[in-house]
Design an enzyme around this catalytic site. Sequence first.
Site, PDB file in Angstrom:
ATOM      1  N   LYS A  79       0.843  -1.204   0.000  1.00  0.00           N
ATOM      2  CA  LYS A  79       0.000   0.000   0.000  1.00  0.00           C
ATOM      3  C   LYS A  79       0.874   1.249   0.000  1.00  0.00           C
ATOM      4  O   LYS A  79       1.910   1.270   0.675  1.00  0.00           O
ATOM      5  CB  LYS A  79      -0.903  -0.034   1.237  1.00  0.00           C
ATOM      6  CG  LYS A  79      -1.976   1.055   1.278  1.00  0.00           C
ATOM      7  CD  LYS A  79      -2.852   0.894   2.525  1.00  0.00           C
ATOM      8  CE  LYS A  79      -3.964   1.919   2.584  1.00  0.00           C
ATOM      9  NZ  LYS A  79      -4.828   1.760   3.776  1.00  0.00           N
ATOM     10  N   SER A 154      -9.793   1.687   2.843  1.00  0.00           N
ATOM     11  CA  SER A 154      -8.938   2.469   1.989  1.00  0.00           C
ATOM     12  C   SER A 154      -7.875   1.656   1.233  1.00  0.00           C
ATOM     13  O   SER A 154      -7.325   2.157   0.258  1.00  0.00           O
ATOM     14  CB  SER A 154      -8.221   3.524   2.828  1.00  0.00           C
ATOM     15  OG  SER A 154      -7.341   2.920   3.763  1.00  0.00           O
ATOM     16  N   SER A 178     -10.029  -0.728   6.996  1.00  0.00           N
ATOM     17  CA  SER A 178      -9.405  -0.524   5.682  1.00  0.00           C
ATOM     18  C   SER A 178      -8.668  -1.724   5.102  1.00  0.00           C
ATOM     19  O   SER A 178      -8.246  -1.676   3.953  1.00  0.00           O
ATOM     20  CB  SER A 178      -8.452   0.669   5.731  1.00  0.00           C
ATOM     21  OG  SER A 178      -9.175   1.874   5.700  1.00  0.00           O
TER      22      SER A 178
END
Lengths: 485, 93
Positions: A79, A154, A178
């Site tokens: 990420k 997210s 997330s």
Amino acid sequence: MELYYLTAHELHDLLLKKEVSAEEICRAVFDRIDAVEEKVKAYVTLTRERAFARAQEIDRKIAAGEAIPPLAGIPVAIKDNICTRGIRTTCSSKMLYNFVPPYNATVVEKLEAAGTVMVGKTNMDEFAMGSSTENSGFFATANPWDPERVPGGSSGGSAAAVAAGEAITAIGSDTGGSIRQPAAFCGVIGLKPTYGAVSRYGLVAFASSLDQIGPFTRDVTDCALMLNAISGHDPLDSTSAPGDVPDFTSCLKDDVKGLKIGVPREYIGEGIDPAVKEVVGQALKLLASLGAEIEETTLPHSRYALPAYYLIATAEASSNLARYDGVRYGYRAEDARDVVDMFMKTRSRGFGPEVKRRIMLGTYALSAGYYDAYYLKALKVRTLIKQDFDRAFEKFDVLLAPTTPTPAFKRGEKMDDPLQMYMSDICTLAVNLAGIPGISIPAGFVNGLPVGMQLIGKPFDEGTLLRVAYTFEQHADYSRRRPSL
Amino acid sequence: MITIKDVEHVALLARLELSEEEKQMYTKQLDAILEYAQVLNELDTDDVPPTAHVLHLRNVWREDEVGEHLPPDEVLANAPETEGQFFKVPRIV
């Protein structure tokens, strides 16, 4: 099955048998990226050359007869809020569009030591604020099961990359869901470890008392392998928990006999899609037939988790994001009269609308006259929420709930109403407030869309979560399904 | 009830410069979110201690020793403007 759709442990077996090389695995994944990335848009940055060089290095070790660790040669996506030395780390924000970290996050160091091959940096909601990856400052990511729908957020890029075969495993971060929510939407496994179990050194901070790094994988065995690789105390993170880490693969037992599973009624009531309830009901029947003892229970303060979360998370965010001032890194507005004008213009142009909304809310909640009414109140409610879990775990080994109230929603559907968007995290937020571990595993499908089931555990008892998840997986084939892109 | 004046005050505290349109939007949205947060007042929390974070860690100490550190050019490499070994900013007064 194609190489890019296998699990890490399946690929490891092929590597050991010399039926495939790390370079071939790497090529399979990058060919897949070339084929589908235009549709999925999971990545902000690809690290192709480094990846091949790294894969060849692993192949040389294998050729020299060296023993290789279980994740050696496995393509991993990271990420883009996790620092990678020499590789742009943007948080999907204009504010950090040009930021190249001079150091690696501890998880990145650990994954390097484990021999993994980094594929690239994945798209996310800007600064991890969002539930659909539509808040990315660059572009939205599509759900591989239906490109008209969101992948969740997210960590939507990481979840979509694993689901689409653009990586074998991935790393995300989870502040209110997330990791688990996008894992559910994309039909993969996602684990949020206990607060403090995985070092956050090098993770760009959003809400420091809630943020936790964790893995995305295609099956539970890979999840245990990833957790083995990234867990452990880190002197560079003062909130890292001391103590030894077990070998999580020893928890992969097909056995839930006598295990007590609680089902909090607040998580299967109002606001939960009946089709999702049905999937969870079927999963419970399966676990009961395998000998688990299942009983309804209660977490009476559940309805207060969402407002408490949004006050606490935004208060912490408003403080953490004060560092983006155009002085030391990232974007700077050029036409400023003086330094304060430069701060204001930089922040106003560098942050997107959701980030500004949360900074505003958090600043308000911490400001003179409102601190007690909002922030302190939320911290006290957090205590009550944590006590609910403590009480439930006096009786139960794990709790089981849906991961999300609905399957993946359509793109654009919730962008105009922040409260509606926040609601998509109602099943996951409380777990972060309590600091306990949670895992989402594929538990069924509704109209071709994956539905996730969440297992919630006692602090530092990831092992029991993995055991229940592994048992379920042995008797249900949902995590073996792949989307057709 | 959140007013435009509140939003302007908070924006200044947060060092954000908002357009008229943004002020209108955030006034409406913050009002809705804070209205929703009123539900917390249903709970009597007078005797409940706050939880700032969940780990039972207290002060975490280490020896004050010089360790490895980044060379200054790497530290400054991401800065929009530098001079010598310093970050450079527009005029302050």
